[in-house]
Motif scaffolding. Structure first.
Motif, mmCIF file in Angstrom:
data_model
loop_
_atom_site.group_PDB
_atom_site.id
_atom_site.type_symbol
_atom_site.label_atom_id
_atom_site.label_comp_id
_atom_site.label_asym_id
_atom_site.label_seq_id
_atom_site.Cartn_x
_atom_site.Cartn_y
_atom_site.Cartn_z
ATOM 1 N N ASN A 85 1.081 5.714 -7.701
ATOM 2 C CA ASN A 85 -0.047 6.547 -8.129
ATOM 3 C C ASN A 85 0.347 8.017 -8.226
ATOM 4 O O ASN A 85 -0.140 8.744 -9.097
ATOM 5 N N SER A 134 0.833 -1.206 0.000
ATOM 6 C CA SER A 134 0.000 0.000 0.000
ATOM 7 C C SER A 134 0.866 1.254 0.000
ATOM 8 O O SER A 134 0.560 2.236 -0.681
ATOM 9 N N THR A 161 -4.117 0.146 -7.375
ATOM 10 C CA THR A 161 -4.737 0.087 -6.047
ATOM 11 C C THR A 161 -5.342 -1.276 -5.764
ATOM 12 O O THR A 161 -5.234 -1.802 -4.647
#
Length: 259
Positions: A33, A26, A66
């Motif tokens: 991103n 994560s 994601t």
């Protein structure tokens, strides 16, 4: 070592300590991103580029990172990704129409005060740029809602494999309704938290309530919140029907293959 580095290390330590390998993925996904958004922004400088298409491509990449990089490739992430892409496509035309209708493209009066020395004739369609901003602001909430619905639906189906498409769809809708209120509140208060200084500035300028509502910078943020809310509402039935259909169909295929 500055404050940003310290905060980054604290975030990294907490995500790894609490989330393990998934927390590490994560944390890495945040930077992936970020570079996707940075690349999209740099490509928007090209006058021949369409900001809406670039934002749409960035939304797809961000959704894939994601969902698949963090949660790996499985039925839950595949259905959530498909639902996210379909919902984003439905929102594209609506968002662009809304930006043009409300006329929130470009800079507001409050923003141009410190930019008067620059030339604003840069050959970029600011309506499309604003539509891209709204899309990028929406994708995070939509992805979060999609996986939050598909994952419990998968668990429900795993424990009750004989459920029909309609029964599983109804379960997904009940889950989505519970998430919808909290997600909408999160979007709403995120705006006031991020733009509290702007509201103070409105007070310093002695804006009336009507002037504040009609200010371009305020309207632009409200369009972003409402578009994100619409996306969060749409993703509930889209994810529910896709997940229910795919899980039940897969169950039927598994039964046929064992015969």
């Amino acid at each position: 070592m500055n404050a940003l580095m310290i905060l980054t290390l604290i975030l990294f330590g907490l995500m790894v300590a609490i989330g393990g390998m998934k927390g590490l993925r994560s944390f890495i996904a945040l930077f992936i991103n970020f570079f996707v958004i940075l690349l999209m922004t740099l490509m928007m400088i090209d006058q021949n580029a369409n900001p809406v298409y670039l934002a749409l491509a960035a939304c797809v990449v961000i959704s894939a990172v994601t969902l698949f990089f963090i949660n790996e490739s499985n039925v839950k992430t595949k259905t959530a990704f498909l639902a996210t892409v379909l919902t984003t496509l439905l929102l594209v035309i609506f968002i662009q129409f809304m930006v043009e209708f409300v006329m929130v493209g470009g800079f507001s009066d409050e923003e141009v005060e410190g930019l008067t020395i620059y030339n604003f004739y840069v050959g970029i369609n600011f309506v499309q740029v604003m539509a891209s901003v709204v899309m990028m602001s929406t994708i995070g909430a939509v992805v979060d809602e999609a996986i939050s619905i598909s994952s419990p639906m998968y668990e429900i189906h795993r424990h009750h494999p004989d459920m029909s498409v309609k029964e599983l769809f109804d379960s997904g809708m009940r889950i989505g309704r519970d998430l919808l209120g909290t997600s909408a509140n999160t979007l709403f208060f995120a705006f006031f938290g991020g733009y509290l200084a702007l509201l103070v500035r409105f007070k310093d300028f002695s804006y009336s309530f009507g002037q504040m509502l009609n200010a371009k910078v305020f309207s632009a943020e409200m369009v972003t919140i409402l578009a994100a809310g619409i996306g969060v509402a749409l993703i509930v039935p889209v994810t529910s029907i896709l997940t229910a259909y795919i899980l039940v169909r897969q169950q039927h295929k598994n039964k046929e293959s064992t015969r």
